[in-house]
Motif scaffolding. Structure first.
Motif, PDB file in Angstrom:
ATOM      1  N   LYS A  65       0.828  -1.213   0.000  1.00 27.83           N
ATOM      2  CA  LYS A  65       0.000   0.000   0.000  1.00 27.83           C
ATOM      3  C   LYS A  65       0.858   1.258   0.000  1.00 27.83           C
ATOM      4  N   ASN A 107      -4.055  -9.238   3.604  1.00 29.98           N
ATOM      5  CA  ASN A 107      -4.640  -8.590   4.782  1.00 29.98           C
ATOM      6  C   ASN A 107      -5.930  -7.889   4.413  1.00 29.98           C
ATOM      7  N   ARG A 153      -5.746 -11.699  12.532  1.00 28.43           N
ATOM      8  CA  ARG A 153      -5.216 -10.377  12.854  1.00 28.43           C
ATOM      9  C   ARG A 153      -5.588 -10.082  14.304  1.00 28.43           C
ATOM     10  N   ILE A 166      -3.644   6.831  11.992  1.00 31.71           N
ATOM     11  CA  ILE A 166      -2.787   5.715  11.536  1.00 31.71           C
ATOM     12  C   ILE A 166      -2.298   4.850  12.702  1.00 31.71           C
ATOM     13  N   HIS A 201      -0.868 -12.512  13.345  1.00 36.14           N
ATOM     14  CA  HIS A 201      -0.532 -11.256  12.660  1.00 36.14           C
ATOM     15  C   HIS A 201      -1.015 -10.076  13.491  1.00 36.14           C
ATOM     16  N   HIS A 203      -0.650  -5.432  13.603  1.00 36.69           N
ATOM     17  CA  HIS A 203      -0.058  -4.168  13.127  1.00 36.69           C
ATOM     18  C   HIS A 203      -0.525  -3.106  14.107  1.00 36.69           C
ATOM     19  N   SER A 206       1.458   3.224  12.243  1.00 37.27           N
ATOM     20  CA  SER A 206       2.499   3.641  11.312  1.00 37.27           C
ATOM     21  C   SER A 206       3.108   4.957  11.791  1.00 37.27           C
ATOM     22  N   GLN A 207       4.272   5.279  11.239  1.00 41.20           N
ATOM     23  CA  GLN A 207       5.016   6.491  11.618  1.00 41.20           C
ATOM     24  C   GLN A 207       5.218   6.552  13.139  1.00 41.20           C
ATOM     25  N   GLY A 242       4.101  -3.655  10.649  1.00 42.16           N
ATOM     26  CA  GLY A 242       4.867  -2.685   9.865  1.00 42.16           C
ATOM     27  C   GLY A 242       6.196  -2.283  10.479  1.00 42.16           C
ATOM     28  N   GLY A 243       6.844  -1.376   9.802  1.00 45.13           N
ATOM     29  CA  GLY A 243       8.184  -0.969  10.213  1.00 45.13           C
ATOM     30  C   GLY A 243       8.191   0.363  10.946  1.00 45.13           C
ATOM     31  N   GLU A 285       6.401  -6.459   8.049  1.00 49.21           N
ATOM     32  CA  GLU A 285       5.862  -5.950   6.783  1.00 49.21           C
ATOM     33  C   GLU A 285       5.986  -4.437   6.722  1.00 49.21           C
ATOM     34  N   PRO A 286       7.226  -3.933   6.630  1.00 53.63           N
ATOM     35  CA  PRO A 286       7.416  -2.485   6.565  1.00 53.63           C
ATOM     36  C   PRO A 286       6.988  -1.923   5.214  1.00 53.63           C
ATOM     37  N   GLY A 287       6.433  -0.735   5.265  1.00 53.02           N
ATOM     38  CA  GLY A 287       6.091  -0.023   4.038  1.00 53.02           C
ATOM     39  C   GLY A 287       6.886   1.268   3.978  1.00 53.02           C
ATOM     40  N   ARG A 323      -0.693  13.642   2.189  1.00 51.35           N
ATOM     41  CA  ARG A 323      -0.296  13.479   3.601  1.00 51.35           C
ATOM     42  C   ARG A 323      -0.362  14.785   4.404  1.00 51.35           C
ATOM     43  N   TYR A 383       3.128   6.308   0.575  1.00 50.43           N
ATOM     44  CA  TYR A 383       1.780   6.881   0.677  1.00 50.43           C
ATOM     45  C   TYR A 383       1.717   8.232  -0.037  1.00 50.43           C
TER      46      TYR A 383
HETATM   47  N1  LLP Z   1       0.892  -3.877   7.518  1.00 49.05           N
HETATM   48  C1  LLP Z   1      -0.378  -3.459   7.729  1.00 49.05           C
HETATM   49  C2  LLP Z   1      -1.411  -4.438   8.028  1.00 49.05           C
HETATM   50  C3  LLP Z   1      -0.685  -2.084   7.657  1.00 49.05           C
HETATM   51  O1  LLP Z   1      -1.920  -1.680   7.894  1.00 49.05           O
HETATM   52  C4  LLP Z   1       0.348  -1.167   7.334  1.00 49.05           C
HETATM   53  C5  LLP Z   1       0.051   0.253   7.224  1.00 49.05           C
HETATM   54  C6  LLP Z   1       1.653  -1.662   7.113  1.00 49.05           C
HETATM   55  C7  LLP Z   1       1.880  -3.023   7.217  1.00 49.05           C
HETATM   56  C8  LLP Z   1       2.819  -0.769   6.803  1.00 49.05           C
HETATM   57  O2  LLP Z   1       3.138   0.045   7.886  1.00 49.05           O
HETATM   58  P1  LLP Z   1       4.414   1.025   7.800  1.00 49.05           P
HETATM   59  O3  LLP Z   1       5.658   0.185   7.795  1.00 49.05           O
HETATM   60  O4  LLP Z   1       4.271   1.769   6.524  1.00 49.05           O
HETATM   61  O5  LLP Z   1       4.301   1.875   8.977  1.00 49.05           O
HETATM   62  N2  LLP Z   1      -1.274   6.619   4.746  1.00 49.05           N
HETATM   63  C9  LLP Z   1      -0.661   6.781   6.049  1.00 49.05           C
HETATM   64  C10 LLP Z   1      -0.127   5.480   6.586  1.00 49.05           C
HETATM   65  C11 LLP Z   1      -1.165   4.389   6.709  1.00 49.05           C
HETATM   66  C12 LLP Z   1      -0.601   3.096   7.201  1.00 49.05           C
HETATM   67  C13 LLP Z   1      -1.622   2.018   7.192  1.00 49.05           C
HETATM   68  N3  LLP Z   1      -1.128   0.720   7.410  1.00 49.05           N
HETATM   69  C14 LLP Z   1       0.426   7.858   5.952  1.00 49.05           C
HETATM   70  O6  LLP Z   1       0.609   8.414   4.866  1.00 49.05           O
HETATM   71  O7  LLP Z   1       1.056   8.180   6.938  1.00 49.05           O
END
Ligand code: LLP
Length: 429
Positions: A65, A107, A153, A166, A201, A203, A206-207, A242-243, A285-287, A323, A383
């Motif tokens: 995503k 997911n 989950r 978030i 699982h 989560h 984020s951030q 996530g990361g 699962e980092p994004g 954002r 994002y």
């Molecule tokens: N896995 C799941 C199930 C999630 O819901 C997410 C993010 C991730 C992994 C990745 O998380 P990360 O490593 O990116 O923190 N659009 C928002 C962020 C929404 C995050 C939603 N889920 C922004 O621009 O800050």
């Protein structure tokens, strides 16, 4: 301003991996997203190494995503990445990028019957969000004569330091099954004929710019792992979600690394699974942290104006980077063609969208700007394009990928014809 290694200033111009941002803007036009492939790959390897040096069975899944560009996903697929996919579209993208089905986790808190059928057909693991979904999945798997491998989950009910929109593991969040009800959910799954529970699982949000919340999540997860193991569930993986967050304020936010994450989380994970007498894979699962800082959004100053504030009106708005408008998020901005000029003037950098909230960067020190200057919005790779829209009938901009001395389009810009391509007028017109 502190810049990451792939961004440099030479002869007054901002460069990404040695490519002049001003040159890229004039070659491809603005607005323009530019991504460093090597930066993305570097972060992926850092996660693998940091985790893998502390625990032998690690799998890093990219949260698709955050950046759904096929070329970005392909770069990661080549390194053996899996993906957290949140829709059938993301699932199909991940497969097209060359990711192995066994490395994908589907997911989502609101999957359609079609999503469930696709997941079963492709043989990917599924993170099940409710008992209702479990029974629908069981029916889909039975109809296909297959067994669906699942994780539930977990909602760990953790308060985390991030924007409330978030934070995903609050007791009140829409995601997952309350942690106290998890054993009962697995009991129900064990009783299904075409379901095999193989993972857990979660989560939490984020951030997050602190490793502590991730440690707390790991504690919840290994505690659950113990209960499930005692119940006879054979856990093949535990997915901690996530990361890390990234330092959007370059000079003040803590710049945490995968090393910091692994040093904090893996000992808890390891001790927990050893106490259960099991050796499941550790999934993350980092994004954001894989892709955010790889990318700049280049946007041209259309005009400047002195009113109650000084405005720099640029050609990218919340249609391309939502954002700031959605989460009051901060992104550093640099005048890419005046990158070593004194920051004499305070500007509010505004987009072209017909909304007062279309502000990319409020009250920033920048050099004196004139029409034609190029502003680079940093850390736009997560994002960013992924959440873009065609609002105000603005075609989405192109994306360029750079690696070494090479640069190429990884998505062409949309045209006005693209805007109407899916529309049709009803027969009575
Ligand atoms: N896995 C799941 C199930 C999630 O819901 C997410 C993010 C991730 C992994 C990745 O998380 P990360 O490593 O990116 O923190 N659009 C928002 C962020 C929404 C995050 C939603 N889920 C922004 O621009 O800050």
């Amino acid at each position: 301003m502190r810049l990451p290694a792939h961004l440099t200033v030479r002869s007054g111009h901002l460069h990404i991996e040695g490519h002049d941002c001003v040159g890229l803007a004039s070659q491809y036009g603005t607005p323009l997203y530019v991504t460093s492939e090597d930066r993305v790959c570097g972060w992926f390897r850092s996660y693998e190494e940091a985790l893998g040096s502390r625990y032998p069975r690690v799998r890093v899944l990219f949260a698709a995503k955050a950046n759904g560009n096929l070329a970005v996903m392909r770069a990661l697929a080549k390194l053996g990445a899996g993906a957290d996919v949140f829709s059938s579209g993301e699932l199909q993208l991940a497969l097209e990028a060359g990711m192995q089905p066994g490395r994908l986790l589907f997911n989502g808190s609101s999957k359609t019957p079609k999503d469930l059928r696709l997941a079963v057909e492709e043989g990917v693991k599924i993170s099940v969000d409710s008992l209702d979904e479990l029974h629908q999945l069981e029916a889909a798997a039975r109809a296909a004569g297959k067994t669906a491998e699942i994780a539930f989950r977990v909602n760990p009910a953790l308060e985390v330091p991030t924007h409330p929109k978030i934070a995903t593991g609050l007791a009140t969040s829409k995601f997952g099954i309350p942690h106290g009800e998890i054993p009962a959910a697995y009991r129900e799954a064990l009783a299904c004929t075409n379901i095999k529970p193989v993972g857990i699982h979660c989560h939490i949000g984020s951030q997050i710019l602190d490793t502590e919340p991730f440690a707390r999540a790991a504690e919840v997860m290994v505690r659950i792992a113990k209960e499930l193991t005692n119940m006879g569930v054979k856990l093949e993986f535990i997915d901690l979600g996530g990361g890390l967050g990234i330092p959007y304020h370059h000079d003040s936010d803590p710049a945490l690394t995968p090393e910091d994450y692994a040093a904090k989380v893996v000992p808890i994970f390891r001790a927990g699974v050893e106490a259960c007498g099991i050796a499941p894979e550790l999934w993350v699962e980092p994004g954001r942290s894989l892709v955010a800082d790889s990318t700049v959004l280049l946007t041209r100053v259309n005009s400047t104006k002195s009113a109650h504030r000084r405005f720099a009106n640029v050609d990218a708005g919340f249609n391309l980077l939502i954002r700031p408008a959605m989460y009051d998020a901060y992104h550093e901005v640099i005048a890419a063609n005046k990158a070593d000029a004194p920051l004499d003037i305070e500007y509010t950098v505004t987009g072209p969208i017909c909304e007062t909230g279309d502000i990319l960067a409020p009250e920033r020190r920048l050099p004196e700007l004139t029409a034609g200057d190029i502003i680079a919005v940093l850390d736009a790779g997560a994002y960013g394009f992924a959440m873009s829209s065609q609002y105000n009938s603005r075609p989405r901009c192109p994306e360029v990928l750079v690696t070494g001395s090479r640069a190429a389009l990884m998505r062409r810009g949309e045209t006005i014809a693209d805007l109407t391509a899916t529309m049709q007028c009803p027969p009575w017109q």
